[in-house]
Design a protein around this motif. Structure first.
Motif, mmCIF file in Angstrom:
data_model
loop_
_atom_site.group_PDB
_atom_site.id
_atom_site.type_symbol
_atom_site.label_atom_id
_atom_site.label_comp_id
_atom_site.label_asym_id
_atom_site.label_seq_id
_atom_site.Cartn_x
_atom_site.Cartn_y
_atom_site.Cartn_z
ATOM 1 N N GLY A 30 0.816 -1.210 0.000
ATOM 2 C CA GLY A 30 0.000 0.000 0.000
ATOM 3 C C GLY A 30 0.844 1.252 0.000
ATOM 4 N N ALA B 237 0.933 4.119 -2.904
ATOM 5 C CA ALA B 237 0.698 5.531 -2.572
ATOM 6 C C ALA B 237 1.851 6.407 -3.034
ATOM 7 N N GLN B 238 3.072 5.903 -2.947
ATOM 8 C CA GLN B 238 4.224 6.676 -3.413
ATOM 9 C C GLN B 238 4.160 6.942 -4.911
ATOM 10 N N ASP C 59 -1.103 6.192 -6.324
ATOM 11 C CA ASP C 59 -2.286 5.337 -6.374
ATOM 12 C C ASP C 59 -2.722 5.062 -4.938
ATOM 13 N N PHE C 60 -3.827 5.670 -4.529
ATOM 14 C CA PHE C 60 -4.300 5.554 -3.151
ATOM 15 C C PHE C 60 -5.444 4.543 -3.010
ATOM 16 N N ARG D 22 -5.616 2.512 0.158
ATOM 17 C CA ARG D 22 -5.579 3.253 1.420
ATOM 18 C C ARG D 22 -6.833 3.021 2.270
ATOM 19 N N LEU E 8 1.476 6.752 7.439
ATOM 20 C CA LEU E 8 0.982 6.693 6.061
ATOM 21 C C LEU E 8 -0.440 7.236 5.974
ATOM 22 N N THR F 202 -1.384 10.837 3.958
ATOM 23 C CA THR F 202 -2.235 10.799 2.766
ATOM 24 C C THR F 202 -3.678 11.208 3.055
ATOM 25 N N VAL G 81 -3.036 14.817 -2.780
ATOM 26 C CA VAL G 81 -3.854 13.776 -2.137
ATOM 27 C C VAL G 81 -5.318 13.859 -2.553
#
Length: 261
Positions: free
Chosen positions: A31, A35-36, A39-40, A43, A68, A72, A253
């Protein structure tokens, strides 16, 4: 990771890894990697995981998961209880998520609530809550003024942010990396002059926002280090920051334009 948007092959591989992850720790690692890359999608599940029973996670993993989630988190999520409570904390205290990481003005309400509940000078949650409120609003809570009350502090924060239109704020103004950079470079100068090396927190925040890894931080800071940190600051300032926007590894975000060229 920093640069153009990832290609479909990278994301597909990570989505497969996410689907195949057999442990919460593996989910956390995948995950984070997603996210990096901006792509969330994983999350929400991580947030649900954090909201549930995570007694089986080690303390460091809990903190990494919370970091994290905070880094985000959108303004919409900023008042969610799970962003502020660390379950099964060893000393029984409540962990107030850092305002410096969250940056959402809506969270000031939660910091006030935490300060009311933990209204003791030496309670760590109270201090983190008031420090975080200051980081968002620029209004300090005077721990040693007997006339200072949580209600008065809440009113001062509301007034301080009343004319600030931004969703994401720092020290009473729409967020930009400039204050972090100023504090970071001041710390570099102090360390180079023989003072303690206390630059890592700001360096890590800047790297988390931008996706640009900071130079190596050693136990001392010399002339070469000063030059490297100065060049790093220049690279950061050259990015297309939009005031009042929150970024994670260079990605907005809320889904708007990021910092990647």
């Amino acid at each position: 990771m920093f640069g153009p948007a990832p290609d479909a092959t990278q994301l597909e591989a990570l989505h497969h890894a996410w689907a195949d992850a057999s442990s919460p720790s593996a989910k956390l690692e995948t995950g984070l990697a997603l996210a990096q890359l901006g792509d969330f999608t994983g999350r929400a599940e991580l947030l649900d995981t954090y909201s549930g029973d995570i007694a089986w996670l080690g303390r460091e993993e809990k903190l990494r998961l919370l970091d994290l989630i905070l880094a985000t988190a959108t303004e919409y999520e900023a008042t969610d209880d799970c962003l502020f409570v660390l379950p099964d904390n060893d000393d029984g205290s409540v962990y107030a998520g850092s305002g410096r990481v969250l940056l959402a003005r809506a969270a000031t309400v939660r910091y006030v609530e935490l300060a009311r509940v933990f209204d003791e000078i030496h309670d760590i949650t109270f201090e983190v809550a008031t420090d975080s409120g200051f980081d968002l609003s620029g209004v300090e809570f005077d721990l040693y003024d007997e006339d200072s009350t949580v209600d008065a502090w809440a009113g001062e924060m509301t007034a301080a942010l009343a004319d600030v239109p931004a969703t994401y704020v720092f020290r009473g103004a729409e967020f930009t990396p400039q204050i972090f950079l100023d504090e970071f470079l001041e710390g570099v100068d102090r360390a180079a002059a023989g003072g303690p090396v206390l630059i890592r927190p700001n360096a890590e925040l800047l790297a988390t926002c931008s996706g640009l890894a900071h130079p190596t931080i050693g136990s001392t800071v010399g002339p070469d280090d000063v030059a490297a940190f100065t060049e790093y600051a220049e690279r950061l300032l050259a990015l297309p920051w939009r005031a009042g926007v929150k970024y994670f590894y260079g990605h907005d975000v809320d889904g708007g334009p990021g910092l990647h060229r």
